[in-house]
Design a protein around this motif. Structure first.
Motif, PDB file in Angstrom:
ATOM      1  N   VAL A   4       6.622  -5.074  18.052  1.00 27.04           N
ATOM      2  CA  VAL A   4       6.825  -5.995  19.174  1.00 27.04           C
ATOM      3  C   VAL A   4       6.477  -5.269  20.462  1.00 27.04           C
ATOM      4  CG1 VAL A   4       8.460  -7.458  20.439  1.00 27.04           C
ATOM      5  CG2 VAL A   4       8.657  -7.243  17.940  1.00 27.04           C
ATOM      6  N   VAL A   5       5.639  -5.907  21.270  1.00 28.06           N
ATOM      7  CA  VAL A   5       5.318  -5.386  22.595  1.00 28.06           C
ATOM      8  C   VAL A   5       5.923  -6.348  23.615  1.00 28.06           C
ATOM      9  CG1 VAL A   5       3.470  -4.849  24.231  1.00 28.06           C
ATOM     10  CG2 VAL A   5       3.219  -4.237  21.810  1.00 28.06           C
ATOM     11  N   ILE A   6       6.601  -5.766  24.606  1.00 25.90           N
ATOM     12  CA  ILE A   6       7.293  -6.566  25.617  1.00 25.90           C
ATOM     13  C   ILE A   6       6.670  -6.249  26.974  1.00 25.90           C
ATOM     14  CG2 ILE A   6       9.521  -6.936  26.764  1.00 25.90           C
ATOM     15  CD1 ILE A   6      10.773  -5.833  24.033  1.00 25.90           C
ATOM     16  N   VAL A   7       6.258  -7.267  27.712  1.00 25.57           N
ATOM     17  CA  VAL A   7       5.713  -7.033  29.050  1.00 25.57           C
ATOM     18  C   VAL A   7       6.801  -7.324  30.074  1.00 25.57           C
ATOM     19  CG1 VAL A   7       3.901  -7.547  30.718  1.00 25.57           C
ATOM     20  CG2 VAL A   7       3.432  -7.758  28.262  1.00 25.57           C
ATOM     21  N   GLY A   8       7.150  -6.309  30.858  1.00 23.95           N
ATOM     22  CA  GLY A   8       8.200  -6.470  31.863  1.00 23.95           C
ATOM     23  C   GLY A   8       9.413  -5.645  31.494  1.00 23.95           C
ATOM     24  N   ALA A  81      -2.706  -5.833  31.853  1.00 23.37           N
ATOM     25  CA  ALA A  81      -3.800  -6.459  32.603  1.00 23.37           C
ATOM     26  C   ALA A  81      -4.346  -7.699  31.912  1.00 23.37           C
ATOM     27  CB  ALA A  81      -4.937  -5.458  32.807  1.00 23.37           C
ATOM     28  N   ARG A  82      -4.338  -7.735  30.579  1.00 22.70           N
ATOM     29  CA  ARG A  82      -5.025  -8.812  29.865  1.00 22.70           C
ATOM     30  C   ARG A  82      -4.485  -8.941  28.454  1.00 22.70           C
ATOM     31  NH1 ARG A  82      -9.664  -6.535  30.364  1.00 22.70           N
ATOM     32  NH2 ARG A  82     -10.225  -6.126  28.201  1.00 22.70           N
ATOM     33  N   ILE A  83      -4.407 -10.181  27.993  1.00 21.08           N
ATOM     34  CA  ILE A  83      -4.026 -10.406  26.587  1.00 21.08           C
ATOM     35  C   ILE A  83      -5.272 -10.862  25.829  1.00 21.08           C
ATOM     36  CG2 ILE A  83      -2.507 -11.681  25.024  1.00 21.08           C
ATOM     37  CD1 ILE A  83      -0.771 -12.375  27.510  1.00 21.08           C
ATOM     38  N   GLU A  84      -5.599 -10.151  24.772  1.00 19.47           N
ATOM     39  CA  GLU A  84      -6.709 -10.604  23.921  1.00 19.47           C
ATOM     40  C   GLU A  84      -6.073 -11.229  22.690  1.00 19.47           C
ATOM     41  OE1 GLU A  84      -9.160  -7.063  23.575  1.00 19.47           O
ATOM     42  OE2 GLU A  84     -10.014  -7.463  25.574  1.00 19.47           O
ATOM     43  N   ARG A  85      -5.919 -12.556  22.787  1.00 16.11           N
ATOM     44  CA  ARG A  85      -5.111 -13.246  21.767  1.00 16.11           C
ATOM     45  C   ARG A  85      -5.742 -13.213  20.394  1.00 16.11           C
ATOM     46  NH1 ARG A  85      -4.141 -18.838  24.262  1.00 16.11           N
ATOM     47  NH2 ARG A  85      -3.553 -19.313  22.123  1.00 16.11           N
ATOM     48  N   ALA A  86      -7.055 -13.361  20.323  1.00 14.90           N
ATOM     49  CA  ALA A  86      -7.719 -13.413  19.012  1.00 14.90           C
ATOM     50  C   ALA A  86      -7.499 -12.100  18.249  1.00 14.90           C
ATOM     51  CB  ALA A  86      -9.205 -13.693  19.186  1.00 14.90           C
ATOM     52  N   GLU A  87      -7.502 -11.009  18.992  1.00 17.77           N
ATOM     53  CA  GLU A  87      -7.329  -9.692  18.358  1.00 17.77           C
ATOM     54  C   GLU A  87      -5.872  -9.241  18.357  1.00 17.77           C
ATOM     55  OE1 GLU A  87      -9.434 -10.150  20.971  1.00 17.77           O
ATOM     56  OE2 GLU A  87     -11.254 -10.382  19.781  1.00 17.77           O
ATOM     57  N   ARG A  88      -4.995 -10.050  18.961  1.00 16.36           N
ATOM     58  CA  ARG A  88      -3.591  -9.666  19.158  1.00 16.36           C
ATOM     59  C   ARG A  88      -3.487  -8.269  19.776  1.00 16.36           C
ATOM     60  NH1 ARG A  88       0.183 -12.267  14.451  1.00 16.36           N
ATOM     61  NH2 ARG A  88      -0.538 -14.371  14.791  1.00 16.36           N
ATOM     62  N   ARG A  89      -4.034  -8.196  20.980  1.00 15.99           N
ATOM     63  CA  ARG A  89      -4.082  -6.929  21.669  1.00 15.99           C
ATOM     64  C   ARG A  89      -3.708  -7.122  23.124  1.00 15.99           C
ATOM     65  NH1 ARG A  89      -9.531  -4.665  19.708  1.00 15.99           N
ATOM     66  NH2 ARG A  89     -10.268  -5.914  21.461  1.00 15.99           N
ATOM     67  N   LEU A  90      -2.902  -6.198  23.645  1.00 16.60           N
ATOM     68  CA  LEU A  90      -2.567  -6.210  25.068  1.00 16.60           C
ATOM     69  C   LEU A  90      -3.316  -5.058  25.722  1.00 16.60           C
ATOM     70  CD1 LEU A  90      -0.664  -7.438  27.302  1.00 16.60           C
ATOM     71  CD2 LEU A  90       0.854  -5.516  26.803  1.00 16.60           C
ATOM     72  N   VAL A  91      -4.110  -5.372  26.735  1.00 14.58           N
ATOM     73  CA  VAL A  91      -4.882  -4.334  27.424  1.00 14.58           C
ATOM     74  C   VAL A  91      -4.152  -3.961  28.708  1.00 14.58           C
ATOM     75  CG1 VAL A  91      -7.111  -3.723  28.437  1.00 14.58           C
ATOM     76  CG2 VAL A  91      -7.010  -5.271  26.459  1.00 14.58           C
ATOM     77  N   GLY A  95      -6.303   1.072  30.834  1.00 16.70           N
ATOM     78  CA  GLY A  95      -7.384   0.975  29.851  1.00 16.70           C
ATOM     79  C   GLY A  95      -6.879   1.055  28.410  1.00 16.70           C
ATOM     80  N   LEU A  96      -5.656   1.519  28.268  1.00 16.67           N
ATOM     81  CA  LEU A  96      -5.043   1.612  26.939  1.00 16.67           C
ATOM     82  C   LEU A  96      -4.933   0.203  26.333  1.00 16.67           C
ATOM     83  CD1 LEU A  96      -3.714   4.113  25.490  1.00 16.67           C
ATOM     84  CD2 LEU A  96      -1.521   3.131  26.176  1.00 16.67           C
ATOM     85  N   SER A  97      -5.065   0.132  25.030  1.00 14.37           N
ATOM     86  CA  SER A  97      -5.005  -1.157  24.369  1.00 14.37           C
ATOM     87  C   SER A  97      -3.911  -1.113  23.296  1.00 14.37           C
ATOM     88  CB  SER A  97      -6.389  -1.417  23.783  1.00 14.37           C
ATOM     89  OG  SER A  97      -6.400  -2.560  23.030  1.00 14.37           O
ATOM     90  N   LEU A  98      -2.957  -2.042  23.375  1.00 13.89           N
ATOM     91  CA  LEU A  98      -1.824  -2.031  22.435  1.00 13.89           C
ATOM     92  C   LEU A  98      -1.908  -3.222  21.485  1.00 13.89           C
ATOM     93  CD1 LEU A  98       1.291  -1.456  24.777  1.00 13.89           C
ATOM     94  CD2 LEU A  98       0.102   0.254  23.379  1.00 13.89           C
ATOM     95  N   PRO A  99      -2.056  -2.971  20.190  1.00  9.69           N
ATOM     96  CA  PRO A  99      -2.010  -4.082  19.243  1.00  9.69           C
ATOM     97  C   PRO A  99      -0.578  -4.603  19.129  1.00  9.69           C
ATOM     98  CG  PRO A  99      -2.526  -1.991  18.141  1.00  9.69           C
ATOM     99  CD  PRO A  99      -2.209  -1.666  19.550  1.00  9.69           C
ATOM    100  N   TYR A 100      -0.409  -5.923  18.960  1.00 13.63           N
ATOM    101  CA  TYR A 100       0.950  -6.449  18.799  1.00 13.63           C
ATOM    102  C   TYR A 100       1.041  -7.381  17.601  1.00 13.63           C
ATOM    103  CZ  TYR A 100      -0.933 -10.566  21.292  1.00 13.63           C
ATOM    104  OH  TYR A 100      -1.688 -11.651  21.682  1.00 13.63           O
ATOM    105  N   LEU A 246      -0.804 -13.556  33.876  1.00 11.88           N
ATOM    106  CA  LEU A 246      -1.218 -12.916  32.622  1.00 11.88           C
ATOM    107  C   LEU A 246      -1.337 -13.975  31.513  1.00 11.88           C
ATOM    108  CD1 LEU A 246      -1.631  -9.997  31.451  1.00 11.88           C
ATOM    109  CD2 LEU A 246       0.794 -10.042  30.832  1.00 11.88           C
ATOM    110  N   ALA A 247      -0.347 -14.844  31.444  1.00 16.37           N
ATOM    111  CA  ALA A 247      -0.347 -15.913  30.437  1.00 16.37           C
ATOM    112  C   ALA A 247      -1.433 -16.939  30.741  1.00 16.37           C
ATOM    113  CB  ALA A 247       1.025 -16.585  30.397  1.00 16.37           C
ATOM    114  N   ALA A 248      -1.570 -17.296  32.020  1.00 20.55           N
ATOM    115  CA  ALA A 248      -2.566 -18.308  32.409  1.00 20.55           C
ATOM    116  C   ALA A 248      -3.971 -17.840  32.036  1.00 20.55           C
ATOM    117  CB  ALA A 248      -2.475 -18.589  33.907  1.00 20.55           C
TER     118      ALA A 248
END
Ligand code: FAD
Length: 406
Positions: A4-8, A81-91, A95-100, A246-248
């Protein structure tokens, strides 16, 4: 989920992580927060922290070992900075990328900026973060005359602290009464009188049009009526806006906040949203989309999501409650009392301790109490149990409400 990755790293983000571990979640838990340091509480920022009764250490929700012992990673300061939903990744901003496996958005809210000329002058401050409070604390000690823009909870809590130090405080409010969006008329009136008696100057119908500066620093606030209010410090407390970008940008629905369902899930089954940033259908508001700004809401929504992620899903239905300390006055609200059709007063406002029961038709929506903590606790129990109190009962000082709630 695997992880689980939590933003905030605010109240909601912290609680989601803590509750996941409490419920036995074994996978990695990561909190990404753009404020420096460990998660801390905001309420003391306008109360004990401002007066120096508590320090940075005292603000923390938990000390470092709590997170280390439970294997909760806190990445801070670090911006999502960005959610890549298809890959389930938080950027992240770095520059680090966290899979969730699951992503919890607990991005909170930020101050609504005052959009008038002069709002960027030195000495025009806001109060949301610890950094804001540090600035305010430093400048407040020099101030002789303070103008507060906005008679909401934060403006009034701050104003009460400043006035108690002997500073001359004027509160300018565009509406016709204090805390008008959140309080009934009788409670609002009570607070106006009490604050005035304590030496605050409150001006209603005052629309701020400009801040005047000298040498780059604010020296007066001007209103649409052409009045000038001289000052050496301005606190702006005109509400907040949900951090929903971020969600929008990830294509999730936004209303007055990140739109979630009764389970606090967005339309993406791998993304939840909780706390100040989330708009959920509240059963206490007839299913209306509600975005609440309170510790209770942040904590209980975090617990609900952690329960769902650990196998105990349930629609979120906790009774909202809230408190605000303004000088010696302790305001407590149970339920969502505004808007309502009718109010019943229990106790005597002149005594400084009473409650306002708010109704729509026969339905008790909520109860506002000042210096009557027992009424507040009983109201929370009544509302949680779906028990009603008629207007006649509420007004009857002889009726044992406690017996009614048990
Ligand atoms: P927040 O506490 O706002 O936390 C969200 C965090 O997410 C912030 O640190 C933010 O910077 C971070 N963030 C946002 N976007 C990103 C991103 N993209 N990447 C990384 N991090 C991000 N409530 C009460 O019930 N009673 C009170 O008396 C009371 N007093 C208050 C006094 C003050 C001065 C303030 C400011 C608030 C008060 N509140 C009170 C409200 C209460 O503190 C909030 O409702 C609560 O903090 C909400 O928690 P949250 O976690 O949803 O949001």
């Amino acid at each position: 989920p695997q992880n689980v990755v939590i933003v905030g790293s605010g109240q909601a983000g912290y609680q989601a992580a803590a509750s996941l571990r409490e419920n036995g979640f074994q996978g990695p838990v990561t909190i990404v927060g753009d404020e420096p340091g460990l998660p801390y509480q905001r309420p003391p920022l306008s109360k004990a922290y401002l007066t120096g009764k508590t320090d940075e250490e005292g603000l923390l929700l938990r000390a470092r070992p709590f997170f280390d012992d439970r294997g909760i990673d806190v990445l801070a300061p670090e911006r999502a900075a960005r959610i890549e939903r298809a890959e389930r990744r938080l950027v992240l901003g770095s520059g680090l990328s966290l899979p969730y496996g699951h992503l919890v958005l607990a991005t909170g809210a930020r101050n609504r900026p005052l959009a008038v000329p002069g709002a960027d002058l030195d000495g025009v401050l806001y109060l949301r973060t610890r950094a804001d409070a540090d600035r305010l604390r430093a400048q407040m000690s020099e101030a002789r005359r303070i103008v507060v823009i906005g008679a909401g909870f934060i403006g009034l809590e701050f104003a009460a602290v400043a006035a108690a130090r002997g500073v001359e405080v004027t509160v300018l409010e565009a509406a016709s009464r204090p805390m008008s969006r959140a309080l009934s008329l009788p409670m609002s009136d009570f607070f106006r009188e009490a604050h005035e008696a304590a030496g605050l100057r409150l001006v209603f119908g005052a629309v701020v049009t400009r801040i005047e500066g000298r040498g780059g620093r604010a020296v007066a606030v001007e209103t649409a009526a052409g009045e000038m209010y001289p000052c050496d410090l301005v606190l702006v407390g005109i509400g907040v806006m949900p951090n929903a970008e971020l969600a929008a940008e990830a294509g999730l629905a936004i209303g007055n906040g990140i739109v979630v369902d009764a389970h606090l899930l967005t339309a993406d089954p791998a993304i939840s949203a909780i706390g100040d940033c989330a708009a959920y259908p509240s059963p206490h508001a007839g299913g209306r989309a509600s975005r609440l700004e309170s510790v209770q809401n942040a904590v209980d929504q975090a617990r609900a999501v952690a329960a769902r992620l650990t196998g105990s899903p349930a629609p979120y239905a906790a009774v909202p409650w809230f408190w605000s300390d303004q000088g010696s006055l302790k305001l407590q609200i149970a339920g969502l009392a505004v808007p309502h059709e009718e109010t019943i007063i229990r106790g005597d406002p002149a005594s400084g301790a009473f409650s306002v029961f708010c109704y729509e038709g026969e339905r008790l929506l909520g109860v506002e109490s000042v210096n009557r903590p027992a009424d507040h606790m009983i109201a929370r129990r009544l509302l949680a149990a779906g028990l009603g109190v008629t207007r006649e009962e509420a007004a009857d000082p002889g009726l044992d409400l406690k017996a009614r709630a048990s």
